[in-house]
Design an enzyme around this catalytic site. Structure first.
Site, PDB file in Angstrom:
ATOM      1  N   HIS A 158       0.967  -1.021   0.065  1.00 37.06           N
ATOM      2  CA  HIS A 158       0.060   0.080  -0.008  1.00 37.06           C
ATOM      3  C   HIS A 158       0.771   1.271   0.010  1.00 37.06           C
ATOM      4  O   HIS A 158       1.377   1.939   1.124  1.00 37.06           O
ATOM      5  CB  HIS A 158      -0.806   0.213   1.282  1.00 37.06           C
ATOM      6  N   GLY A 195      -3.315  -4.052  11.693  1.00 37.42           N
ATOM      7  CA  GLY A 195      -3.816  -4.377  10.381  1.00 37.42           C
ATOM      8  C   GLY A 195      -5.241  -4.481  10.533  1.00 37.42           C
ATOM      9  O   GLY A 195      -6.050  -3.634   9.643  1.00 37.42           O
ATOM     10  N   LEU A 224      -8.313  -2.709  10.957  1.00 37.82           N
ATOM     11  CA  LEU A 224      -8.301  -1.217  11.217  1.00 37.82           C
ATOM     12  C   LEU A 224      -9.022  -0.893  12.474  1.00 37.82           C
ATOM     13  O   LEU A 224     -10.059  -1.397  12.909  1.00 37.82           O
ATOM     14  CB  LEU A 224      -8.943  -0.466   9.940  1.00 37.82           C
ATOM     15  N   ASN A 241      -7.203  11.744   4.300  1.00 44.20           N
ATOM     16  CA  ASN A 241      -6.975  11.809   2.543  1.00 44.20           C
ATOM     17  C   ASN A 241      -8.296  11.566   1.959  1.00 44.20           C
ATOM     18  O   ASN A 241      -8.260  11.656   0.742  1.00 44.20           O
ATOM     19  CB  ASN A 241      -5.755  10.867   2.189  1.00 44.20           C
ATOM     20  N   ILE A 265      -9.540   9.035   1.139  1.00 42.49           N
ATOM     21  CA  ILE A 265      -9.871   8.079  -0.010  1.00 42.49           C
ATOM     22  C   ILE A 265      -9.654   6.657   0.780  1.00 42.49           C
ATOM     23  O   ILE A 265      -8.748   6.421   1.778  1.00 42.49           O
ATOM     24  CB  ILE A 265      -8.793   8.148  -0.920  1.00 42.49           C
ATOM     25  N   HIS A 310      -3.989   3.445  -3.316  1.00 44.78           N
ATOM     26  CA  HIS A 310      -4.238   3.026  -1.991  1.00 44.78           C
ATOM     27  C   HIS A 310      -3.573   1.588  -1.834  1.00 44.78           C
ATOM     28  O   HIS A 310      -2.776   1.647  -1.011  1.00 44.78           O
ATOM     29  CB  HIS A 310      -5.778   2.782  -1.524  1.00 44.78           C
ATOM     30  N   GLU A 336     -17.227  -4.058  24.444  1.00 41.73           N
ATOM     31  CA  GLU A 336     -16.451  -5.325  24.448  1.00 41.73           C
ATOM     32  C   GLU A 336     -15.393  -5.371  23.571  1.00 41.73           C
ATOM     33  O   GLU A 336     -14.210  -5.761  24.004  1.00 41.73           O
ATOM     34  CB  GLU A 336     -17.544  -6.399  24.077  1.00 41.73           C
ATOM     35  N   PHE A 389     -21.066 -12.869  24.364  1.00 43.12           N
ATOM     36  CA  PHE A 389     -20.528 -11.451  23.820  1.00 43.12           C
ATOM     37  C   PHE A 389     -19.319 -11.585  23.318  1.00 43.12           C
ATOM     38  O   PHE A 389     -18.283 -10.482  23.125  1.00 43.12           O
ATOM     39  CB  PHE A 389     -21.058 -10.225  24.623  1.00 43.12           C
ATOM     40  N   HIS A 396     -28.986 -14.511  24.691  1.00 41.24           N
ATOM     41  CA  HIS A 396     -27.899 -14.646  25.598  1.00 41.24           C
ATOM     42  C   HIS A 396     -27.427 -15.878  26.107  1.00 41.24           C
ATOM     43  O   HIS A 396     -26.717 -15.744  26.765  1.00 41.24           O
ATOM     44  CB  HIS A 396     -28.490 -13.872  26.871  1.00 41.24           C
TER      45      HIS A 396
END
Length: 657
Positions: A26, A114, A116, A185, A187, A260, A406, A432, A468
């Site tokens: 990238h 990595g 995001l 940016n 993008i 990108h 969480e 959860f 649950h």
């Protein structure tokens, strides 16, 4: 060309060469954000490449981990242990330069990023640990713990929910040592962010309680420098600096999504080097004047640690007890818990209550144990009763309140551990754990011994119903490499689970019940082996296996089967992973190959049990979602009764004659 600009362009083109050589990567972020990265690394970050683990260093997190070539270029130029040959092996098997930064793999990488957004949460965790430890060890005349945490993110990171969870908590906690540099940016992979992301980010961060700044030109290093300094001066709020950049700056496709996530290509590299007035015939090249300029910076960084070490020497003399305690915190020493009183219990309890008892025993002797829950501590029983709560008014507190967050909670815990000095646990309802999975997975990849407490572990949740009631979660967590799942059946097995988790080099999940379980006389520290025999015959004709609350069912079924002339063996198997690391001899002793009649009982999906029951065995499990009702009624509906265990065991015995 001024030397600073030349260094910036060297960073850009080295990053581009790394990607082009690999034919993968990238280039957009490195080309656009290099000026900001240079400004931060050359003028602000306190680090020492000769001692990357120096406790007094500032922390740097690249949340936008796809921009790894930028970080690798910085590490190489700043004389970390990353050679030019390492850069040429970018994204190749066995190299020090994998596609995304990996903690413990490459010197100078603080955390694996990595996915995001998680890097932002990791950075929040680091800032939390800094605030906690500084409040304990700093004196009016000594700032022993005093560093900033810097994190770089992009538009994508700020679209992920985990970042919103984390920055909301950071604002609430007033983490003034946390500084976020936003590569703005507009993008992403699919194109201009106007199709998905048009909010005013700085207004959002203001609402979170952050100090905000805007730099309109990402190439103006003076403005960036001033903004970072302003952020460092802001003591009572975390800071975000939005830096407007052009993705892929200087390349033919600058400003578009084309730059990108794919190499520039041979012609693209040529045109980019021409744009920056660099020799188009040279690749992976650093001019001598750039090396000399950076050498002076690196020498000054070494002085930062020397000054800090001198301060510590004086601190050691003036506050010897605190100094020794600090050393223990940093070493994360675990006291010897394997003593008689650690195994002595008399009451039958829900295992979440058992865990509360064990946790508080540990808390009395392990001061750097810290943790909490996603707004569920009264239910998960994870409050350390003699400790105070961590808050913006009391950073010394070690009971953490993460709020209903969480995913961020687990990612923050990763950052807390990576900062150093603290041993974190987190807790929540087991169902959860799905929200936490992405961060738990990174715990396992990095080998971080985070302790995950999950309660309300089955259809025993009862009235709350299918939403649950965990069904597939045990199988899901067991499928994670480098991760230990322990589902104890009573308080003694809970004690074993905590002992294992504290001494593990990898993350652990301790799975606990809401409903009461019976304290069994045969249980104990043998649970550390993952599976062990509770009741037996010399030559058994069937092996009954269970975990957690279902162990009581096979325990009681034993007596009825004996009355019916059978010879059962009862095995409690709290942990597949702990069992698998035992010797082959031990495993054969527990599950002899010649005993093919086996029945497993677990209130969850059957995935993963085939290895232990074989083709001729059976399992009482749940292959659908649960139901809403009184716990005892739900268990009965799904066949979790002593009577059904006996009936199914007899059928297995018959089928194996």
């Amino acid at each position: 060309m001024k030397i600073e600009q030349k260094v910036i362009n060297t960073i850009r083109l080295l990053s581009a060469d790394i990607i082009e050589n690999s034919k993968s990567g990238h280039p957009g972020l490195p080309l656009g954000f290099a000026p900001a990265a240079f400004t931060l690394w050359s003028k602000h970050i306190r680090q020492n490449p000769q001692n990357p683990n120096w406790i007094g260093r500032d922390r740097f997190v690249l949340s936008a981990g796809h921009g790894s070539s930028l970080l690798y270029s910085l590490l190489h130029l700043w004389n970390y242990n990353l050679s030019m040959e390492d850069l040429k092996k970018f994204r190749k098997i066995g190299s020090k330069t994998p596609g995304h930064p990996e903690y413990g793999h490459t010197q100078g990488i603080e955390v694996t990023t990595g996915p995001l957004g998680q890097g932002i949460a990791n950075a929040v965790g680091m800032a939390i640990s800094e605030a906690h430890l500084s409040s304990i060890f700093n004196k009016d005349d000594f700032d022993i713990i005093n560093n900033f945490t810097y994190v770089v993110c992009g538009d994508g990171c700020l679209q992920e929910g985990v970042s919103a969870e984390a920055v909301s908590l950071a604002g609430n906690l007033k983490l003034g040592k946390l500084i976020l540099l936003y590569d703005s940016n507009n993008i992403t992979i699919e194109g201009d962010t106007k199709i998905t992301f048009t909010e005013n980010v700085l207004d959002r961060f203001k609402a979170y309680g952050w100090h905000t700044q805007f730099v309109k030109d990402g190439n103006n290093i003076n403005d960036i420098d001033e903004a970072i300094q302003n952020a460092k001066n802001e003591k009572d709020m975390p800071s975000i600096i939005e830096i407007k950049t052009k993705i892929g700056y200087g390349s033919p496709n600058a400003g578009s999504s084309k730059v990108h996530g794919e190499p520039l290509g041979a012609d693209g590299i040529l045109q980019t080097k021409k744009y920056f007035e660099f020799d188009t015939e040279k690749h992976f090249h650093v001019d001598e004047d750039v090396k000399e300029y950076l050498k002076n910076i690196i020498n000054k960084l070494k002085e930062c640690e020397e000054e800090h070490n001198a301060l510590i020497s004086v601190y050691k003399e003036k506050y010897p007890s605190d100094y020794e305690n600090l050393k223990k915190y940093i070493a994360k020493e675990i006291p010897n818990l394997d003593k008689e009183d650690f195994w002595n219990y008399t009451e039958s309890l829900a295992t979440r209550q058992s865990s509360e008892i064990v946790l508080n025993k540990i808390a009395d002797i392990l001061p750097n144990l810290v943790g909490g829950s996603a707004d569920l501590s009264p239910s998960t029983k994870t409050i350390m009763k003699k400790r105070e709560s961590f808050s913006s008014e009391n950073y010394k507190g070690s009971n953490f309140h993460f709020g209903v967050r969480e995913h961020a909670m687990s990612a923050i815990a990763n950052g807390m551990y990576l900062y150093g000095g603290v041993i974190p646990y987190v807790s929540g309802f087991f169902v959860f754990s799905d929200y936490q999975k992405a961060a738990i997975r990174l715990s396992a990849i990095m080998g971080l011994p985070i302790i995950n407490i999950f309660t309300h572990d089955s259809i025993g949740v009862g009235e709350d119903g299918p939403t649950h009631q965990p069904i597939e979660q045990l199988a899901s967590l067991r499928s994670i490499p480098n991760f230990t799942v322990i589902r104890p059946c009573d308080t003694k097995e809970v004690a074993a689970a905590w002992l294992s988790a504290l001494n593990s080099k990898n993350p652990t999940a301790i799975i606990l019940t809401r409903q009461k379980t019976t304290l069994l006389k045969e249980t104990g520290k043998e649970a550390l082996k993952g599976a062990y025999i509770l009741r037996d015959f010399e030559e058994p004709n069937i092996i009954l296996i269970a975990t957690g609350s279902e162990v009581e069912l096979i325990y009681k079924a034993f007596d009825i089967l004996v009355e019916k002339g059978q010879k059962p063996r009862v095995v409690s198997m709290p942990s597949f992973e702990l069992f698998e690391i035992q010797s082959n001899e031990y495993k054969e002793n527990i599950f002899p190959k010649n005993i093919r009649a086996r029945l497993a009982v677990e209130a969850g999906t059957s995935y993963g049990w085939g290895k232990y029951i074989g083709l001729d065995g059976d399992i009482i499990s749940i292959e659908s979602f649960g139901d809403s009702g009184e716990a005892s009624s739900v268990f009965k509906k799904f066949g979790f009764t002593v009577e059904n265990v006996v009936d199914r065991a007899l059928k297995v015995i018959e089928n194996n004659k």
